[in-house]
Enzyme design. Structure first.
Site, PDB file in Angstrom:
ATOM      1  N   ALA A  10      48.360  51.260  34.089  1.00 57.32           N
ATOM      2  CA  ALA A  10      47.228  52.188  34.140  1.00 57.32           C
ATOM      3  C   ALA A  10      45.910  51.449  34.380  1.00 57.32           C
ATOM      4  O   ALA A  10      44.839  52.050  34.382  1.00 57.32           O
ATOM      5  CB  ALA A  10      47.139  52.985  32.839  1.00 57.32           C
ATOM      6  N   PHE A  12      43.603  48.405  36.713  1.00 51.32           N
ATOM      7  CA  PHE A  12      43.123  48.322  38.102  1.00 51.32           C
ATOM      8  C   PHE A  12      44.236  47.912  39.084  1.00 51.32           C
ATOM      9  O   PHE A  12      44.640  48.686  39.960  1.00 51.32           O
ATOM     10  CB  PHE A  12      41.955  47.329  38.113  1.00 51.32           C
ATOM     11  CG  PHE A  12      41.535  46.805  39.454  1.00 51.32           C
ATOM     12  CD1 PHE A  12      41.315  47.656  40.524  1.00 51.32           C
ATOM     13  CD2 PHE A  12      41.336  45.427  39.643  1.00 51.32           C
ATOM     14  CE1 PHE A  12      40.914  47.156  41.758  1.00 51.32           C
ATOM     15  CE2 PHE A  12      40.935  44.925  40.858  1.00 51.32           C
ATOM     16  CZ  PHE A  12      40.728  45.778  41.928  1.00 51.32           C
ATOM     17  N   ILE A  13      44.798  46.712  38.929  1.00 52.86           N
ATOM     18  CA  ILE A  13      45.769  46.229  39.926  1.00 52.86           C
ATOM     19  C   ILE A  13      47.134  46.875  39.701  1.00 52.86           C
ATOM     20  O   ILE A  13      47.827  47.235  40.659  1.00 52.86           O
ATOM     21  CB  ILE A  13      45.881  44.684  39.893  1.00 52.86           C
ATOM     22  CG1 ILE A  13      44.501  44.035  40.015  1.00 52.86           C
ATOM     23  CG2 ILE A  13      46.777  44.194  41.038  1.00 52.86           C
ATOM     24  CD1 ILE A  13      44.518  42.511  39.883  1.00 52.86           C
ATOM     25  N   GLY A  14      47.506  47.043  38.437  1.00 54.70           N
ATOM     26  CA  GLY A  14      48.806  47.646  38.144  1.00 54.70           C
ATOM     27  C   GLY A  14      48.917  49.039  38.754  1.00 54.70           C
ATOM     28  O   GLY A  14      49.938  49.379  39.363  1.00 54.70           O
ATOM     29  N   LEU A  36      46.816  51.766  27.061  1.00 57.24           N
ATOM     30  CA  LEU A  36      45.573  52.502  27.307  1.00 57.24           C
ATOM     31  C   LEU A  36      44.451  51.951  26.449  1.00 57.24           C
ATOM     32  O   LEU A  36      43.872  52.659  25.615  1.00 57.24           O
ATOM     33  CB  LEU A  36      45.750  54.019  27.115  1.00 57.24           C
ATOM     34  CG  LEU A  36      46.700  54.724  28.100  1.00 57.24           C
ATOM     35  CD1 LEU A  36      46.736  56.233  27.843  1.00 57.24           C
ATOM     36  CD2 LEU A  36      46.296  54.464  29.557  1.00 57.24           C
ATOM     37  N   THR A 126      47.011  34.300  37.102  1.00 60.71           N
ATOM     38  CA  THR A 126      45.690  34.253  37.748  1.00 60.71           C
ATOM     39  C   THR A 126      45.334  32.839  38.207  1.00 60.71           C
ATOM     40  O   THR A 126      45.792  31.847  37.603  1.00 60.71           O
ATOM     41  CB  THR A 126      44.612  34.753  36.751  1.00 60.71           C
ATOM     42  OG1 THR A 126      43.313  34.420  37.245  1.00 60.71           O
ATOM     43  CG2 THR A 126      44.756  34.122  35.371  1.00 60.71           C
ATOM     44  N   ASP A 127      44.481  32.757  39.215  1.00 64.88           N
ATOM     45  CA  ASP A 127      44.022  31.436  39.671  1.00 64.88           C
ATOM     46  C   ASP A 127      43.133  30.756  38.622  1.00 64.88           C
ATOM     47  O   ASP A 127      42.878  29.542  38.702  1.00 64.88           O
ATOM     48  CB  ASP A 127      43.302  31.530  41.027  1.00 64.88           C
ATOM     49  CG  ASP A 127      41.995  32.314  41.008  1.00 64.88           C
ATOM     50  OD1 ASP A 127      41.638  32.891  39.957  1.00 64.88           O
ATOM     51  OD2 ASP A 127      41.322  32.354  42.065  1.00 64.88           O
ATOM     52  N   GLU A 128      42.688  31.532  37.612  1.00 66.28           N
ATOM     53  CA  GLU A 128      41.816  30.933  36.583  1.00 66.28           C
ATOM     54  C   GLU A 128      42.553  29.924  35.719  1.00 66.28           C
ATOM     55  O   GLU A 128      41.905  29.136  35.017  1.00 66.28           O
ATOM     56  CB  GLU A 128      41.236  32.027  35.669  1.00 66.28           C
ATOM     57  CG  GLU A 128      40.343  32.986  36.408  1.00 66.28           C
ATOM     58  CD  GLU A 128      39.227  33.565  35.539  1.00 66.28           C
ATOM     59  OE1 GLU A 128      38.678  34.580  35.946  1.00 66.28           O
ATOM     60  OE2 GLU A 128      38.904  33.000  34.487  1.00 66.28           O
ATOM     61  N   TYR A 150      40.346  33.719  27.656  1.00 66.53           N
ATOM     62  CA  TYR A 150      41.139  34.551  28.579  1.00 66.53           C
ATOM     63  C   TYR A 150      42.100  33.698  29.392  1.00 66.53           C
ATOM     64  O   TYR A 150      43.311  33.937  29.407  1.00 66.53           O
ATOM     65  CB  TYR A 150      40.217  35.350  29.520  1.00 66.53           C
ATOM     66  CG  TYR A 150      40.959  35.857  30.760  1.00 66.53           C
ATOM     67  CD1 TYR A 150      41.936  36.850  30.647  1.00 66.53           C
ATOM     68  CD2 TYR A 150      40.716  35.315  32.023  1.00 66.53           C
ATOM     69  CE1 TYR A 150      42.644  37.297  31.765  1.00 66.53           C
ATOM     70  CE2 TYR A 150      41.424  35.748  33.138  1.00 66.53           C
ATOM     71  CZ  TYR A 150      42.376  36.741  33.010  1.00 66.53           C
ATOM     72  OH  TYR A 150      43.093  37.167  34.105  1.00 66.53           O
ATOM     73  N   LYS A 154      46.166  33.390  29.354  1.00 68.57           N
ATOM     74  CA  LYS A 154      46.968  33.675  30.561  1.00 68.57           C
ATOM     75  C   LYS A 154      47.846  32.467  30.906  1.00 68.57           C
ATOM     76  O   LYS A 154      48.998  32.626  31.316  1.00 68.57           O
ATOM     77  CB  LYS A 154      46.057  34.015  31.753  1.00 68.57           C
ATOM     78  CG  LYS A 154      45.421  35.384  31.711  1.00 68.57           C
ATOM     79  CD  LYS A 154      46.417  36.533  31.741  1.00 68.57           C
ATOM     80  CE  LYS A 154      47.132  36.686  33.070  1.00 68.57           C
ATOM     81  NZ  LYS A 154      48.021  37.885  33.081  1.00 68.57           N
TER      82      LYS A 154
END
Ligand code: NAD
Ligand code: DAU
Length: 340
Positions: A10, A12-14, A36, A126-128, A150, A154
């Site tokens: 729910a 953005f990318i998903g 959510l 992620t690239d981070e 973060y 990840k």
């Protein structure tokens, strides 16, 4: 593989991946599991809500009982884990929430996938995780040097997924994607924050000297890359997803103001993000060799994104009320000299 569990679907990318996947008639079943949080929004799934192959379940990936019950009810060929606390600035206030979802939540999903014979587990990383890359490009074999709670969390989830391949033989693929923009992104990340602030004639807070560099990727391109990694990637491998762009924050802010016809005087240089990574850049030839190519350049993806926010005020306006106002005040209040 035609039965999918999409966690964080729910967000953005998903949600973009779900909308894209259900356009393919060969997909038989697609279940979204999402807690959510403030970032999850059922409106993002409205276009597929009535598809008979689709089911939404509200729940926490770090909650073993919830995940176990879902795996007993449904059979999944593949799990795609998008669920995460995803905003670097929020991780500076509350690292614990990031560790719980981005590490412990991954462990719970990996255990359930192992117990139920899942054929492929895609960990959306992620690239981070590479940390700042001052020159050159990060390759998949590079060491991880995350800078924020973060990205450290990840990195933990990313490495744990790979360890489940090495130790237990679970079929795992990890992707490390670049900064993604497009419709339905919660208006806290730089691009949608700058667009919605500009629409409201509010200042755009640019950290430090505004010269931190990011590689921007359109959400449709990121989702197609995930599908290629899911279907053609090799078990136990990592795939970078990048666009080879070098865009700094001032360039991003200026381009948004130009597209909206707002003055550059809305830009405010404010005190920097602690631990702010100066530059990310990933080398993505490994995924490109499997047949993926990004379709969108910076000008086109930004124009599409700005046009979407302009046309969808009813989507973003409520998200800037409530909890977001307290977050905004805590993060930007003193930086922008806002009255409480
Ligand atoms: P997002 O914040 O928009 O969405 C995250 C979703 O996960 C939300 O729907 C939220 O409700 C859900 N969620 C959070 N905690 C949960 C939990 N404990 N259990 C179940 N659901 C939970 O994030 P996004 O930008 O769509 O990012 C999706 C994934 O892609 C993340 O893993 C992120 O690290 C990764 N990623 C993002 C970008 C980017 O630029 N946005 C780039 C590369 C990778
Ligand atoms: O690179 C992938 C990552 O991209 C994802 O893993 C993250 O989930 C996603 O949030 C994004 O992280 P960034 O920290 O790079 O994105 P953000 O949009 O927060 O910031 C982009 C750049 O803009 C960064 O250099 C910080 C800067 N910035 C950000 C905000 C929110 C500002 O100058 N001002 C701001 O108010």
């Amino acid at each position: 593989m035609d039965r999918f569990l999409v966690t964080g679907g729910a967000g953005f990318i998903g949600s973009a991946w779900v909308r894209q996947a259900l356009a393919d008639p060969s997909v038989r079943r697609l279940v979204v599991l999402d807690k959510l949080t403030y970032a999850g929004n059922l409106a993002n799934l409205e276009p597929v809500a009535h598809d008979p192959r689709f089911r939404f379940v509200r729940g926490d990936i770090a909650d073993e009982a919830t995940v176990a019950a879902l795996f007993r009810e449904e059979q999944f060929d593949a799990v795609l884990n998008f669920a995460a606390e995803s905003h670097v600035d929020r991780s500076l206030f509350d690292p614990a929430a990031f560790l719980r979802t981005n590490v412990e939540g991954v462990r719970v999903l990996l255990e359930a996938s192992r117990a139920h014979g899942v054929k492929r587990f895609l960990q959306v990383s992620t690239d981070e995780v590479y940390g700042a890359v001052l020159s050159g490009q990060s390759r998949e074999s590079d060491p991880l040097r995350p800078s924020s709670p973060y990205s450290a969390a990840k990195a933990g989830g990313d490495l744990l997924a790979l360890a489940y391949h090495t130790t237990y033989g679970l079929d795992v693929v990890v992707t490390r994607g670049a900064n993604t923009i497009g419709p339905y992104q919660f208006p806290e990340k730089a691009t949608p924050l700058f667009i919605t602030n500009a629409l409201d004639n509010q200042p755009l807070p640019v950290y430090g000297d505004g010269r931190a560099v990011r590689d921007y990727l359109y959400v449709e391109d990121h989702c197609r890359a995930l599908t290629v990694a899911l279907r053609r990637g090799r078990a136990g491998e990592v795939y970078n997803i990048g666009n080879n762009l070098e865009i700094d924050t001032l360039t991003l802010a200026t381009a948004i103001l130009d597209l909206l016809g707002r003055p550059h005087s809305l830009i405010r240089l404010v005190s920097d993000r602690p631990g702010h990574d100066r530059r990310y850049s990933v080398e993505s030839s490994k995924l490109r060799a499997l047949g993926w190519q990004p379709q969108y350049g910076f000008a086109e993806m930004l124009a599409l994104t700005v046009a979407w926010y302009r046309a969808h005020e009813a989507w973003w306006r409520p998200l800037r009320a409530g909890e977001f106002r307290a977050f905004y005040q805590a993060l930007y209040g003193s930086r922008l000299g806002l009255s409480s």
